[in-house]
Design a protein around this motif. Structure first.
Motif, PDB file in Angstrom:
ATOM      1  N   ARG A 183       0.865  -1.183   0.000  1.00 46.62           N
ATOM      2  CA  ARG A 183       0.000   0.000   0.000  1.00 46.62           C
ATOM      3  C   ARG A 183       0.896   1.226   0.000  1.00 46.62           C
ATOM      4  O   ARG A 183       1.853   1.280   0.762  1.00 46.62           O
ATOM      5  CB  ARG A 183      -0.898   0.026   1.258  1.00 46.62           C
ATOM      6  N   TRP A 184       0.576   2.181  -0.859  1.00 39.43           N
ATOM      7  CA  TRP A 184       1.394   3.399  -0.955  1.00 39.43           C
ATOM      8  C   TRP A 184       0.740   4.536  -0.177  1.00 39.43           C
ATOM      9  O   TRP A 184      -0.474   4.713  -0.234  1.00 39.43           O
ATOM     10  CB  TRP A 184       1.534   3.815  -2.419  1.00 39.43           C
ATOM     11  N   ILE A 185       1.569   5.333   0.507  1.00 39.28           N
ATOM     12  CA  ILE A 185       0.995   6.467   1.240  1.00 39.28           C
ATOM     13  C   ILE A 185       1.386   7.817   0.618  1.00 39.28           C
ATOM     14  O   ILE A 185       0.861   8.847   0.993  1.00 39.28           O
ATOM     15  CB  ILE A 185       1.374   6.451   2.738  1.00 39.28           C
ATOM     16  N   TYR A 186       2.336   7.822  -0.297  1.00 44.00           N
ATOM     17  CA  TYR A 186       2.765   9.061  -0.960  1.00 44.00           C
ATOM     18  C   TYR A 186       3.230  10.127   0.029  1.00 44.00           C
ATOM     19  O   TYR A 186       2.951  11.309  -0.136  1.00 44.00           O
ATOM     20  CB  TYR A 186       1.656   9.608  -1.866  1.00 44.00           C
ATOM     21  N   GLU A 187       3.913   9.721   1.056  1.00 47.33           N
ATOM     22  CA  GLU A 187       4.514  10.650   2.023  1.00 47.33           C
ATOM     23  C   GLU A 187       5.753   9.970   2.586  1.00 47.33           C
ATOM     24  O   GLU A 187       5.757   8.751   2.723  1.00 47.33           O
ATOM     25  CB  GLU A 187       3.583  10.892   3.228  1.00 47.33           C
ATOM     26  N   PHE A 189       6.844  11.192   5.535  1.00 47.13           N
ATOM     27  CA  PHE A 189       6.518  11.321   6.956  1.00 47.13           C
ATOM     28  C   PHE A 189       5.028  11.535   7.097  1.00 47.13           C
ATOM     29  O   PHE A 189       4.514  12.592   6.757  1.00 47.13           O
ATOM     30  CB  PHE A 189       7.279  12.514   7.545  1.00 47.13           C
ATOM     31  N   SER A 190       4.301  10.539   7.517  1.00 48.31           N
ATOM     32  CA  SER A 190       2.882  10.716   7.796  1.00 48.31           C
ATOM     33  C   SER A 190       2.402   9.582   8.690  1.00 48.31           C
ATOM     34  O   SER A 190       1.964   8.545   8.217  1.00 48.31           O
ATOM     35  CB  SER A 190       2.051  10.749   6.523  1.00 48.31           C
ATOM     36  N   ALA A 193      -1.191   8.387   7.926  1.00 49.72           N
ATOM     37  CA  ALA A 193      -1.331   7.585   6.714  1.00 49.72           C
ATOM     38  C   ALA A 193      -0.720   6.201   6.920  1.00 49.72           C
ATOM     39  O   ALA A 193      -1.307   5.180   6.524  1.00 49.72           O
ATOM     40  CB  ALA A 193      -0.672   8.291   5.534  1.00 49.72           C
ATOM     41  N   LYS A 195      -0.446   4.627   9.666  1.00 53.64           N
ATOM     42  CA  LYS A 195      -1.339   3.908  10.569  1.00 53.64           C
ATOM     43  C   LYS A 195      -2.521   3.297   9.809  1.00 53.64           C
ATOM     44  O   LYS A 195      -2.820   2.110   9.934  1.00 53.64           O
ATOM     45  CB  LYS A 195      -1.839   4.888  11.629  1.00 53.64           C
ATOM     46  N   GLU A 196      -3.199   4.119   9.015  1.00 55.87           N
ATOM     47  CA  GLU A 196      -4.385   3.596   8.320  1.00 55.87           C
ATOM     48  C   GLU A 196      -4.007   2.582   7.248  1.00 55.87           C
ATOM     49  O   GLU A 196      -4.746   1.633   6.997  1.00 55.87           O
ATOM     50  CB  GLU A 196      -5.209   4.736   7.717  1.00 55.87           C
ATOM     51  N   ALA A 197      -2.859   2.780   6.597  1.00 60.56           N
ATOM     52  CA  ALA A 197      -2.432   1.804   5.596  1.00 60.56           C
ATOM     53  C   ALA A 197      -2.185   0.450   6.269  1.00 60.56           C
ATOM     54  O   ALA A 197      -2.551  -0.606   5.736  1.00 60.56           O
ATOM     55  CB  ALA A 197      -1.171   2.293   4.886  1.00 60.56           C
ATOM     56  N   ALA A 200      -5.455  -1.117   7.105  1.00 58.47           N
ATOM     57  CA  ALA A 200      -6.085  -1.653   5.899  1.00 58.47           C
ATOM     58  C   ALA A 200      -5.482  -3.018   5.564  1.00 58.47           C
ATOM     59  O   ALA A 200      -6.199  -3.966   5.213  1.00 58.47           O
ATOM     60  CB  ALA A 200      -5.892  -0.683   4.732  1.00 58.47           C
ATOM     61  N   PRO A 378      -0.884  -2.193  -6.343  1.00 58.98           N
ATOM     62  CA  PRO A 378      -0.586  -1.219  -7.394  1.00 58.98           C
ATOM     63  C   PRO A 378       0.913  -0.970  -7.503  1.00 58.98           C
ATOM     64  O   PRO A 378       1.620  -0.978  -6.494  1.00 58.98           O
ATOM     65  CB  PRO A 378      -1.321   0.034  -6.925  1.00 58.98           C
ATOM     66  N   PRO A 380       2.796   1.765  -9.701  1.00 63.97           N
ATOM     67  CA  PRO A 380       2.857   2.804 -10.732  1.00 63.97           C
ATOM     68  C   PRO A 380       4.147   2.725 -11.534  1.00 63.97           C
ATOM     69  O   PRO A 380       5.190   2.368 -10.999  1.00 63.97           O
ATOM     70  CB  PRO A 380       2.784   4.098  -9.930  1.00 63.97           C
TER      71      PRO A 380
ATOM     72  N   PHE B 234     -10.523   8.708   4.343  1.00 61.78           N
ATOM     73  CA  PHE B 234      -9.086   8.584   4.596  1.00 61.78           C
ATOM     74  C   PHE B 234      -8.691   7.116   4.708  1.00 61.78           C
ATOM     75  O   PHE B 234      -7.730   6.667   4.079  1.00 61.78           O
ATOM     76  CB  PHE B 234      -8.724   9.347   5.870  1.00 61.78           C
ATOM     77  N   HIS B 235      -9.453   6.361   5.472  1.00 64.33           N
ATOM     78  CA  HIS B 235      -9.137   4.944   5.618  1.00 64.33           C
ATOM     79  C   HIS B 235      -9.313   4.209   4.286  1.00 64.33           C
ATOM     80  O   HIS B 235      -8.460   3.421   3.883  1.00 64.33           O
ATOM     81  CB  HIS B 235     -10.006   4.299   6.691  1.00 64.33           C
ATOM     82  N   PHE B 238      -6.689   3.866   1.489  1.00 62.26           N
ATOM     83  CA  PHE B 238      -5.678   2.804   1.520  1.00 62.26           C
ATOM     84  C   PHE B 238      -6.309   1.443   1.263  1.00 62.26           C
ATOM     85  O   PHE B 238      -5.727   0.553   0.685  1.00 62.26           O
ATOM     86  CB  PHE B 238      -4.953   2.802   2.861  1.00 62.26           C
ATOM     87  N   ARG B 239      -7.547   1.313   1.723  1.00 66.72           N
ATOM     88  CA  ARG B 239      -8.241   0.040   1.598  1.00 66.72           C
ATOM     89  C   ARG B 239      -8.512  -0.310   0.143  1.00 66.72           C
ATOM     90  O   ARG B 239      -8.416  -1.461  -0.262  1.00 66.72           O
ATOM     91  CB  ARG B 239      -9.557   0.168   2.363  1.00 66.72           C
ATOM     92  N   GLN B 241      -6.909   0.499  -2.514  1.00 71.51           N
ATOM     93  CA  GLN B 241      -5.773   0.554  -3.443  1.00 71.51           C
ATOM     94  C   GLN B 241      -5.618  -0.685  -4.300  1.00 71.51           C
ATOM     95  O   GLN B 241      -5.031  -0.628  -5.379  1.00 71.51           O
ATOM     96  CB  GLN B 241      -4.476   0.799  -2.676  1.00 71.51           C
ATOM     97  N   ARG B 250      -5.600   8.956  -3.183  1.00 74.92           N
ATOM     98  CA  ARG B 250      -4.917   9.794  -2.222  1.00 74.92           C
ATOM     99  C   ARG B 250      -5.559  11.178  -2.142  1.00 74.92           C
ATOM    100  O   ARG B 250      -5.609  11.806  -1.096  1.00 74.92           O
ATOM    101  CB  ARG B 250      -3.466   9.913  -2.661  1.00 74.92           C
TER     102      ARG B 250
END
Lengths: 383, 286
Positions: A183-187, A189-190, A193, A195-197, A200, A378, A380, B234-235, B238-239, B241, B250
Motif C-alpha cells: 500500500r502506498w501512502i505518498y509521504e 513522513f505521515s 497515513a 497507521k491507516e495503511a 487496511a 498497485p 505505478p 481517509f481509511h 488505503f483500503r 488501493q 490519495r
C-alpha cells in the motif's frame, strides 16, 4: 637590534599563522528535508552528523532542517555565508538545486545523498538497504502464517521498489507461495497515513509487516495486534520488544567520516569529485541488520526462526536463522559472495529481468521499476 | 463483506475522533465570532503534553488532562491577542499554529524514540464522549439561553452588548473551550491513536478540523457526519488501493472536502458563517 627584528618577525608570523590555525577547522553544513526529530531519514543523518563531530576533532558542523526542496539554493547560500566549506544535501529533491549552487560556488565542496548527478565539486553518496531487506524477507517468509505479508511504502520510486523487490525475493526464497501486499501512502513522513495503511492491510489478512516511512508507526500498530514487523532506519526495537523481528539500520556516519577525512587530508578537492560516488552497503558498514544496534535478530524470535528449515541451492537444507546469518556474513564480506539480485530473475509478469548468473549493476538497481514475483498491489510505472 | 464494512466503520470512527473533538471546539469559538486558525498548533501542544505527562505518571488520562490545559492555555493567548488587543484573528491564529509546531518541536526533542507503555485503547471513551459531546453542544447551542448568547455574540456583538451580554467574556470562554477540545484531540493522537511522540505528528489534521467546521455549517451534529465522512474516506483511500489507482485515491478526502465546500458555498442564511466572524469587537462603540 637583531633580537628586535626576530621578535617582530615572530609576532608577524604568529599573527599570520593564527588565522591559518583557525582555518584548520573544517566547517560542514547539512541540509535536511525533514525535522531532525522524525525518527527516520533526517534523524539518522543528524545522528551521523553528531557522530562525525565527535570522531573528528577538527570538524565543526551546521545544519538546517525542514528545508523545502525548491529552496535548496538559498539555504546553501546561507550555510556558505556562515563559513561552511563542505555542504551535504540530504534529499533526492535537492539534486538540481545542489548542482546549480555548485556552479555558482566552484571552490566549495558539495555532496548529495541519493542522487545521480555529479560535477567536479559535487559527489554523490548513498547508504542502501536492499541487501538487508532481502535478509528481512527471509525472516518474514518464515514468520507469516497467512502467507500474506504487508508492506507500507512511501513513494513508488526506484529506491523503494528495489527494497520491496529484495524483500519479496527473500520471502520467496523461504516461502515460495507467500505474497507481499503493498500500500502506498505518498509521504515520507505521515504517521496517520502509515497507521491507516497498516490497518487496511491487517483487515485484509496480512500478518507480518515491513515499511518505508519515517516513524515507528507500522511497528506499533502491528504490535498492538500481536503481529510481527521489521523496523526501518532508526532503532525501533523498544517500540515492540516482543514483536519486532529485525529491521534495517543506517550508518551515514561511516560515509560522513570517510568523506570529510579525505577532504581534510586534501584528497578530495573542488576539482576531483566528478567520479566520487559512494554506494555503501553491508560490507562497508553503512547498513546494519537489526531492530537495534548490535542485535541482528530479536532473541525472542531466534528459536522460531531456527525451527523453520528450508532448502537452498548452495547451502543445502538449513534453518532460516542460520540462513540469515550465513547470507549476512556473505554480503558483509568485502568480496560480497552473495547478492540478492542475481539472475535468473523474472518480474511478476514473467519477463526475464536479470540474466542467469548476472548481478544487477548499481545503475540498474537505481532505476529499477519492475516488480519482483510475489508482490501484489498497485505498482505505478510498472514496465 | 459484512466484516469488510464493519472494520471500515471502526477505522473511520478512530480517525474521526480527533477531528470531531477539534472541530467541535472550533465551532464554538467561531460561533462566538472568533476564528482560530491555530487548531494545528493547539493540537500539537496537546499531543506533546499528553505524551509527556502520560509517560511520567503512567496514566494516559492524566496526559489527556494535561493536553486539555495546554490547548486551553494556547487558546487563551489567541483570545488575548484577538479579543482584548483586537488584532487580526487570521494572523494571530496562523501565528499560534507556527508557534505551537515550533515550540512542541523544540520542547519535544528529548521525547522522540520513546515508546509509551501505558496507552488508551483506540476506540476509547474519547470516541463515545465525542459523539455525546456533539449532541450536548448542539442542544446547548440551539436550545438554551447560553447558546443564544453565544450565537448572538457571533452574529451581532453590538446587539448582544446592548442586551447586557459581556461580549469579551463570552468570546474568551468559547475560544478557550475550543482550545481545550483541540488539546484533547492532540492528546488522543499521542496516547491512543499512535502512542508515541514525533515532531509534526498532527500532520495537518488541525486544518482538516477547520475544514470540517465549515463543511458542518458551524453545527455540532453535522460535524459528526463531516468527521466520520473524512475518516472513512481517509481509511478507504488505503483500503481500495487493490482496485483503484492510489494516486487518485490519495486525493479523494481532500478533493471531496473542496467539492462539498463549493457545493455548500451558496447556502441559505442561518446556515452560513456567523455574521461577525473574524471581526474584532470594541466594547462601547455601538
Amino acid at each position: 637590534m637583531r633580537w628586535l627584528t626576530v621578535l617582530v618577525v615572530l609576532v608577524l608570523a604568529g599573527s599570520l599563522a593564527a588565522p591559518g590555525i583557525a582555518q584548520q577547522k573544517l566547517k560542514a553544513g547539512f541540509i535536511y528535508v525533514g525535522p531532525i526529530g522524525d525518527y527516520g531519514w533526517t534523524h539518522a543523518h543528524d545522528f551521523a552528523r553528531k557522530v562525525a563531530e565527535k570522531k573528528l576533532p577538527w570538524l565543526e558542523t551546521l545544519y538546517v532542517e525542514k528545508v523545502p526542496e525548491g529552496q535548496t539554493e538559498s539555504f546553501i547560500d546561507k550555510l556558505i555565508q556562515q563559513g561552511a566549506r563542505v555542504i551535504f544535501t540530504t534529499s533526492f529533491g535537492f539534486m538540481d538545486g545542489t548542482l546549480a549552487a555548485a556552479k555558482r560556488y566552484p571552490n566549495q565542496i558539495f555532496a548529495h545523498a541519493s542522487g545521480f548527478k555529479r560535477a567536479p565539486n559535487v559527489a554523490t553518496y548513498m547508504a542502501d538497504f536492499y541487501q538487508v531487506y532481502y535478509l528481512n524477507g527471509l525472516m518474514a517468509g518464515a514468520a507469516t502464517k497467512s502467507g500474506k505479508i504487508g508492506y507500507v511504502g512511501a513513494f513508488p520510486i526506484p529506491e523503494v521498489k528495489r527494497h520491496i523487490g529484495a524483500f519479496a525475493l527473500g520471502v520467496r526464497a523461504v516461502n515460495p507461495k507467500a505474497t507481499v501486499h503493498v500500500r502506498w501512502i505518498y509521504e515520507w513522513f505521515s504517521p496517520t497515513a502509515a497507521k491507516e495503511a497498516t490497518e487496511a492491510l491487517i483487515a485484509e489478512g496480512a500478518d507480518v509487516f515491513g515499511f518505508t516511512e519515517d516513524t515507528p508507526t507500522v511497528v506499533q500498530v502491528a504490535a498492538k495486534r500481536g503481529l510481527p514487523s521489521f523496523g526501518h532506519y532508526s532503532p525501533m526495537h523498544k517500540f515492540a520488544p516482543k514483536h519486532m523481528i529485525s529491521g534495517q539500520l543506517v550508518h551515514w556516519d561511516k560515509i560522513y567520516v570517510d568523506f570529510l577525512s579525505k577532504v581534510y587530508a586534501g584528497k578530495y578537492t573542488a576539482e576531483n569529485l566528478a567520479n566520487v560516488d559512494y554506494w555503501w552497503l553491508l560490507a562497508e558498514g553503512a547498513a546494519e541488520l537489526g531492530g537495534d544496534f548490535g542485535m541482528p535478530v530479536n532473541p525472542e524470535w531466534k528459536a522460531r526462526l531456527a525451527a523453520v528449515k528450508v532448502g537452498t541451492p548452495d547451502l543445502g537444507r538449513i534453518s532460516v536463522y542460520d540462513l540469515v546469518m550465513k547470507r549476512l556474513a556473505q554480503m558483509s564480506d568485502p568480496k560480497v559472495t552473495f547478492e540478492p539480485f542475481t539472475g535468473p530473475i523474472k518480474d511478476r509478469k514473467g519477463v526475464l529481468r536479470v540474466q542467469s548468473g548476472k548481478r544487477m549493476t548499481v545503475g540498474e538497481l537505481n532505476s529499477m521499476e519492475w516488480a519482483a514475483p510475489g508482490v501484489v498491489g498497485p505498482w505505478p510505472k510498472e514496465p | 463483506m459484512l466484516e469488510w464494512i464493519l472494520t471500515a466503520i471502526v477505522r473511520a470512527l478512530a480517525v474521526s475522533t480527533p477531528l470531531l473533538w477539534a472541530s467541535l471546539g472550533e465551532i464554538y469559538a467561531e460561533r462566538s465570532g472568533v476564528i482560530n486558525l491555530g487548531v494545528e498548533g493547539m493540537m500539537i501542544l496537546g499531543a506533546l503534553s499528553a505524551f509527556v505527562v502520560a509517560h511520567i505518571t503512567g496514566y494516559p488520562v492524566a496526559g489527556l488532562l494535561a493536553a486539555a490545559v495546554a490547548g486551553g492555555l494556547a487558546a487563551l493567548l489567541h483570545a488575548f491577542v484577538s479579543v482584548t488587543l483586537r488584532a487580526n484573528q487570521y494572523v494571530s491564529g496562523l501565528a499560534l499554529t507556527m508557534l505551537g509546531l515550533g515550540l512542541a518541536g523544540v520542547l519535544g526533542r528529548g521525547w522522540e524514540g520513546i515508546p509509551l507503555l501505558n496507552t488508551l485503547p483506540e476506540i476509547s471513551g474519547l470516541t463515545y464522549m465525542g459523539l455525546a459531546l456533539a449532541v450536548g453542544l448542539w442542544l446547548v447551542l440551539h436550545h438554551t439561553r447560553l447558546g443564544m448568547v453565544i450565537r448572538s455574540t457571533g452574529e451581532s456583538p453590538a446587539a448582544a452588548d446592548a442586551l447586557g451580554v459581556n461580549v469579551h467574556l463570552v468570546r474568551y470562554l468559547c475560544v478557550v473551550f475550543g482550545g481545550v477540545l483541540a488539546g484533547v484531540a492532540g492528546g488522543f493522537l499521542s496516547v491512543a491513536y499512535r502512542p508515541s511522540w514525533t515532531e509534526g505528528m498532527t500532520a495537518g489534521l488541525g486544518w482538516i478540523a477547520i475544514a470540517i467546521t465549515i463543511f458542518a455549517g458551524w453545527d455540532p451534529l453535522r460535524a459528526v457526519a463531516g468527521a466520520f465522512l473524512f475518516g472513512a474516506l481517509f481509511h478507504l483511500s488505503f483500503r481500495l488501493q487493490a482496485w483503484v489507482q492510489p494516486e487518485a485515491l490519495r486525493m479523494m478526502p481532500f478533493a471531496f472536502t473542496i467539492l462539498v465546500l463549493a457545493a455548500t458555498a451558496g447556502r441559505r442564511r442561518g446556515q452560513g458563517a456567523p455574521e461577525a466572524l473574524g471581526l474584532p469587537y470594541a466594547g462601547g462603540e455601538r
